[in-house]
Write a protein that holds these residues in place. Structure first.
Motif, PDB file in Angstrom:
ATOM      1  N   ARG A 243       3.096   5.024   8.967  1.00 47.47           N
ATOM      2  CA  ARG A 243       2.833   5.813  10.170  1.00 47.47           C
ATOM      3  C   ARG A 243       4.052   6.631  10.579  1.00 47.47           C
ATOM      4  O   ARG A 243       3.919   7.787  10.984  1.00 47.47           O
ATOM      5  CB  ARG A 243       2.410   4.891  11.306  1.00 47.47           C
ATOM      6  CG  ARG A 243       1.079   4.273  10.987  1.00 47.47           C
ATOM      7  CD  ARG A 243       0.511   3.530  12.143  1.00 47.47           C
ATOM      8  NE  ARG A 243      -0.852   3.117  11.820  1.00 47.47           N
ATOM      9  CZ  ARG A 243      -1.618   2.435  12.642  1.00 47.47           C
ATOM     10  NH1 ARG A 243      -1.167   2.092  13.822  1.00 47.47           N
ATOM     11  NH2 ARG A 243      -2.830   2.114  12.277  1.00 47.47           N
TER      12      ARG A 243
ATOM     13  N   LEU B  81      -8.210   9.620  11.352  1.00 51.60           N
ATOM     14  CA  LEU B  81      -7.826   8.283  10.933  1.00 51.60           C
ATOM     15  C   LEU B  81      -7.760   7.291  12.076  1.00 51.60           C
ATOM     16  O   LEU B  81      -7.822   6.087  11.854  1.00 51.60           O
ATOM     17  CB  LEU B  81      -6.510   8.302  10.130  1.00 51.60           C
ATOM     18  CG  LEU B  81      -5.184   8.522  10.853  1.00 51.60           C
ATOM     19  CD1 LEU B  81      -4.596   7.215  11.351  1.00 51.60           C
ATOM     20  CD2 LEU B  81      -4.190   9.162   9.899  1.00 51.60           C
TER      21      LEU B  81
ATOM     22  N   GLY C  65       4.448   9.645   8.304  1.00 52.23           N
ATOM     23  CA  GLY C  65       3.392  10.620   8.582  1.00 52.23           C
ATOM     24  C   GLY C  65       3.648  11.357   9.887  1.00 52.23           C
ATOM     25  O   GLY C  65       3.523  12.584   9.977  1.00 52.23           O
TER      26      GLY C  65
ATOM     27  N   HIS D 281      -6.280  15.315   9.836  1.00 57.81           N
ATOM     28  CA  HIS D 281      -5.969  14.050   9.148  1.00 57.81           C
ATOM     29  C   HIS D 281      -5.690  12.951  10.177  1.00 57.81           C
ATOM     30  O   HIS D 281      -6.270  11.861  10.129  1.00 57.81           O
ATOM     31  CB  HIS D 281      -4.748  14.310   8.263  1.00 57.81           C
ATOM     32  CG  HIS D 281      -4.100  13.130   7.618  1.00 57.81           C
ATOM     33  ND1 HIS D 281      -4.692  12.408   6.616  1.00 57.81           N
ATOM     34  CD2 HIS D 281      -2.865  12.574   7.798  1.00 57.81           C
ATOM     35  CE1 HIS D 281      -3.862  11.454   6.208  1.00 57.81           C
ATOM     36  NE2 HIS D 281      -2.749  11.527   6.914  1.00 57.81           N
TER      37      HIS D 281
ATOM     38  N   HIS E 165       5.796   9.721   2.724  1.00 63.60           N
ATOM     39  CA  HIS E 165       4.538   9.201   3.257  1.00 63.60           C
ATOM     40  C   HIS E 165       3.541   8.970   2.111  1.00 63.60           C
ATOM     41  O   HIS E 165       2.945   7.895   1.996  1.00 63.60           O
ATOM     42  CB  HIS E 165       4.025  10.268   4.229  1.00 63.60           C
ATOM     43  CG  HIS E 165       2.765   9.971   4.955  1.00 63.60           C
ATOM     44  ND1 HIS E 165       2.631   8.917   5.826  1.00 63.60           N
ATOM     45  CD2 HIS E 165       1.577  10.632   4.985  1.00 63.60           C
ATOM     46  CE1 HIS E 165       1.411   8.949   6.343  1.00 63.60           C
ATOM     47  NE2 HIS E 165       0.740   9.967   5.846  1.00 63.60           N
TER      48      HIS E 165
HETATM   49  C1  HEM Z   1       1.313  17.087   5.120  1.00 62.28           C
HETATM   50  C2  HEM Z   1       0.780  15.999   4.818  1.00 62.28           C
HETATM   51  C3  HEM Z   1       0.541  14.829   5.761  1.00 62.28           C
HETATM   52  C4  HEM Z   1       0.845  14.669   7.084  1.00 62.28           C
HETATM   53  C5  HEM Z   1       1.536  15.653   8.028  1.00 62.28           C
HETATM   54  C6  HEM Z   1       0.379  13.370   7.472  1.00 62.28           C
HETATM   55  C7  HEM Z   1       0.497  12.840   8.750  1.00 62.28           C
HETATM   56  C8  HEM Z   1       0.049  11.593   9.127  1.00 62.28           C
HETATM   57  C9  HEM Z   1       0.084  11.074  10.459  1.00 62.28           C
HETATM   58  C10 HEM Z   1       0.590  11.833  11.673  1.00 62.28           C
HETATM   59  C11 HEM Z   1      -0.406   9.814  10.432  1.00 62.28           C
HETATM   60  C12 HEM Z   1      -0.636   8.875  11.605  1.00 62.28           C
HETATM   61  C13 HEM Z   1       0.579   8.184  12.062  1.00 62.28           C
HETATM   62  C14 HEM Z   1       0.283   7.242  13.194  1.00 62.28           C
HETATM   63  O1  HEM Z   1      -0.752   6.557  13.182  1.00 62.28           O
HETATM   64  O2  HEM Z   1       1.110   7.186  14.113  1.00 62.28           O
HETATM   65  C15 HEM Z   1      -0.753   9.519   9.066  1.00 62.28           C
HETATM   66  C16 HEM Z   1      -1.264   8.319   8.637  1.00 62.28           C
HETATM   67  C17 HEM Z   1      -1.672   8.087   7.341  1.00 62.28           C
HETATM   68  N1  HEM Z   1      -1.687   8.990   6.323  1.00 62.28           N
HETATM   69 FE1  HEM Z   1      -0.931  10.865   6.332  1.00 62.28          FE
HETATM   70  N2  HEM Z   1      -0.171  12.743   6.397  1.00 62.28           N
HETATM   71  C18 HEM Z   1      -0.103  13.614   5.323  1.00 62.28           C
HETATM   72  C19 HEM Z   1      -0.552  13.395   4.048  1.00 62.28           C
HETATM   73  C20 HEM Z   1      -1.128  12.232   3.618  1.00 62.28           C
HETATM   74  C21 HEM Z   1      -1.567  11.977   2.273  1.00 62.28           C
HETATM   75  C22 HEM Z   1      -1.444  12.956   1.116  1.00 62.28           C
HETATM   76  C23 HEM Z   1      -2.074  10.705   2.256  1.00 62.28           C
HETATM   77  C24 HEM Z   1      -2.686   9.943   1.121  1.00 62.28           C
HETATM   78  C25 HEM Z   1      -3.263  10.449   0.086  1.00 62.28           C
HETATM   79  C26 HEM Z   1      -1.954  10.158   3.583  1.00 62.28           C
HETATM   80  C27 HEM Z   1      -2.349   8.895   3.961  1.00 62.28           C
HETATM   81  C28 HEM Z   1      -2.178   8.352   5.195  1.00 62.28           C
HETATM   82  C29 HEM Z   1      -2.480   6.976   5.530  1.00 62.28           C
HETATM   83  C30 HEM Z   1      -3.048   5.925   4.580  1.00 62.28           C
HETATM   84  C31 HEM Z   1      -2.170   6.809   6.872  1.00 62.28           C
HETATM   85  C32 HEM Z   1      -2.233   5.526   7.682  1.00 62.28           C
HETATM   86  C33 HEM Z   1      -3.540   5.268   8.311  1.00 62.28           C
HETATM   87  C34 HEM Z   1      -3.480   4.029   9.171  1.00 62.28           C
HETATM   88  O3  HEM Z   1      -2.397   3.491   9.422  1.00 62.28           O
HETATM   89  O4  HEM Z   1      -4.528   3.596   9.596  1.00 62.28           O
HETATM   90  N3  HEM Z   1      -1.371  11.111   4.397  1.00 62.28           N
HETATM   91  N4  HEM Z   1      -0.473  10.632   8.289  1.00 62.28           N
END
Ligand code: HEM
Lengths: 304, 213
Positions: free
Chosen positions: B41, B163, B44, B159, B87
């Motif tokens: 997290r 989620l 991300g 995204h 991430h």
């Molecule tokens: C520019 C690309 C990306 C950005 C800006 C991004 C951003 C984020 C953000 C803001 C979160 C949530 C953080 C939170 O809960 O506080 C997150 C969670 C997540 N992202 Fe991404 N992400 C990107 C690409 C990806 C990719 C390519 C994958 C996998 C193929 C991915 C998989 C996940 C997963 C598994 C979570 C966690 C979900 C959870 O905790 O329930 N992300 N992402």
């Protein structure tokens, strides 16, 4: 199956020793200064049960600092931070509906309905993490039998306390309060289904649903409703909070099922808190031998 | 003196590493109950924050009239890419354990993963062409290519939005900030349309190298 025979190890013997020793010292000290029941971390021992899993329980810190209890906020750190405002004594639980002897119980009365047992259960959250937790409690059946369910009692509906003064999270409308859950009567009477009042041989901490919560170990964690104030026996299937919030994501049954994915994530694996690698999720959270027969002939992809 | 420090790129470079250092420190401390969830997290979140910071440069420059903001834009964009790669790496390794069949299924079946993947893929050409040499070589096309930052940022917010389990308050904040940043550009474009003549006039005197705007 991971069923433990009586006489097996208690979690006190499995808990990292320093943690346990500290607690024991604290408890001895507490007894010495005549701290009485109702104080924080008062002892509440249960006799070992053959329904306990033989896995190593998670630490008390893990169990009490990382969980969901939206009445105190939506992050998993919120309950531990905010649940101090919950007053668990006095506490009453209304048991009503299709019952010969409906009754309002004080929490102390419930503690005397049956011998307290220690039940070490796996808990699988719908979000994909899991823990092993040494609860202390009584079978839900012992409470239900005390009010003599009528022939019309096909389902049991549960409600959590709904007091914004004690529960800051209620100010946000993330869910339709009060939190509601429900079980079918045969699920409710199943010997694995308990009302938990303690954790690790002590009174249940507020953030984990004090003073009394449901634990249904073969269902996703959100079915195990916390801080219960009302139990209703009824003929119809009750509405439940997460089902109302997102009917296509959370069904009434919500049995742990690796074969039925949540629409937004897979349920095939889980992260056991404290473990580095993920492990496979088991059907009915590993309790299939005891509960699969309850669902014979049901299409579990439809009744998810 | 203070202004000098604030303007120096190295200060911002080091500040941008703080989220990573903090995560490493917390992991080392060993107090996190679910460390994998935390670093997933956190990385991300910071990838998204840096995307938005990158998008904030143009409005800041236009509002303040100081074009010095531009010198930070490439670094911010590359940090967005850096945290997004971290991430994704955490996802591949600690979430999926390099189970490629499961990963492919996950990317196809879970909409929030699909859009995240798309955002990351689109970031790759931007990272590759971020050098001065590439800028010169691609000329006008560089600006066109780097407009990809808009769909990338939108995909990243979607995204996040998709989620969360129920509480949308956090993704809503990011969506609002993104809406402001994109709204600023719409406004600027509308103005630009009516005042094109005037702008062209200005352009003739001050050759700019940020067609991405
Ligand atoms: C520019 C690309 C990306 C950005 C800006 C991004 C951003 C984020 C953000 C803001 C979160 C949530 C953080 C939170 O809960 O506080 C997150 C969670 C997540 N992202 Fe991404 N992400 C990107 C690409 C990806 C990719 C390519 C994958 C996998 C193929 C991915 C998989 C996940 C997963 C598994 C979570 C966690 C979900 C959870 O905790 O329930 N992300 N992402």
């Amino acid at each position: 199956m991971l069923i433990r025979r009586p006489g097996d190890i208690l979690p006190s013997e499995i808990t990292p020793k320093d943690v346990f020793l500290n607690r024991r010292q604290f408890m001895t000290a507490a007894a010495g200064t005549a701290l009485l029941a109702g104080e924080a971390a008062a002892a509440l021992k249960g006799i070992p049960s053959r329904y306990s899993a033989s896995e190593q329980p998670n630490s008390r810190k893990e169990i009490t600092s990382y969980n969901n209890f939206y009445e105190f906020g939506t992050s998993k750190e919120d309950p531990a931070r905010n649940a101090g405002s919950l007053k668990t004594r006095p506490w009453q639980v209304v048991v009503e509906g299709e019952a010969g002897k409906p009754k309002t119980f004080g929490i102390e009365e419930i503690l005397k309905l049956a011998p307290l047992e220690e039940r070490i259960y796996r808990l699988r959250c719908v979000e994909g993490w899991s823990m092993v937790i040494p609860w202390v409690g009584i079978p839900l059946a012992s409470l239900l039998k005390a009010v003599q369910p009528t022939g019309n009692a096909k389902f049991v509906a549960f409600e959590t306390l709904n007091d914004p003064k004690q529960m800051p999270g209620l100010a946000s409308r993330v869910l339709d309060w009060p939190y509601r859950e429900g079980l079918r009567m045969d699920e409710a009477l199943h010997p694995l289904t308990i009302l938990a009042v303690g954790l690790y041989g002590e009174v249940l901490p507020n953030q984990n649903g004090a003073p009394i919560r449901l634990v249904v170990p073969w269902k996703y964690g959100f079915k195990s409703i916390k801080s219960i104030v009302r139990i209703r026996l009824q003929a119809q299937q009750p509405a439940t909070s997460w089902n109302l919030a997102a009917p296509n994501e959370y069904g009434f049954y919500s049995n742990v099922n690796p074969a039925v994915a949540h629409p937004r994530w897979s349920q095939a694996t889980e992260r056991r808190i404290g473990e580095f690698l993920k492990r496979k999720t088991l059907p009915f959270n590993g309790y299939g031998d005891q509960v699969a027969r309850l669902y014979q002939g049901m299409d579990l992809t439809r009744f998810f | 003196m203070l202004l000098r420090l604030l303007q120096s790129g190295s200060l911002w470079f080091v500040l941008s590493l703080l989220p990573l250092l903090r995560a490493v420190f917390l992991l080392w401390q060993g107090e996190l109950v679910n460390p994998v969830e935390f670093i997933t997290r956190s990385s991300g979140t910071w990838a998204l924050v840096f995307l938005l910071l990158t998008l904030a440069i143009t409005p800041l420059r236009q509002m303040s009239g100081w074009s010095g903001w531009l010198q930070y834009r490439r670094m911010l964009g590359l940090y967005a890419f850096f945290y997004a790669v971290l991430h994704f790496g955490i996802y591949l390794w600690l979430d999926q354990l390099f189970d490629w069949a499961a990963i492919v299924r996950d990317i196809i079946e879970r909409p929030f993963i699909t859009v995240g993947m798309l955002a990351l893929l689109l970031l790759i050409p931007l990272a590759i062409t971020s050098t001065k040499a590439m800028m010169r070589r691609l000329k006008r096309r560089w600006g066109l290519l780097h407009r990809l930052i808009y769909p990338i940022a939108i995909l990243a917010v979607v995204h996040f939005w998709w989620l969360v389990k129920k509480d949308l308050s956090e993704p809503m904040i990011y969506a609002a900030v993104l809406a402001l940043l994109l709204g600023w550009r719409c406004r600027a474009w509308l103005f630009g349309f009516t005042g094109r003549l005037k702008q062209q006039n200005v352009r003739a005197h001050s050759p700019r190298r940020d067609p991405a705007g």
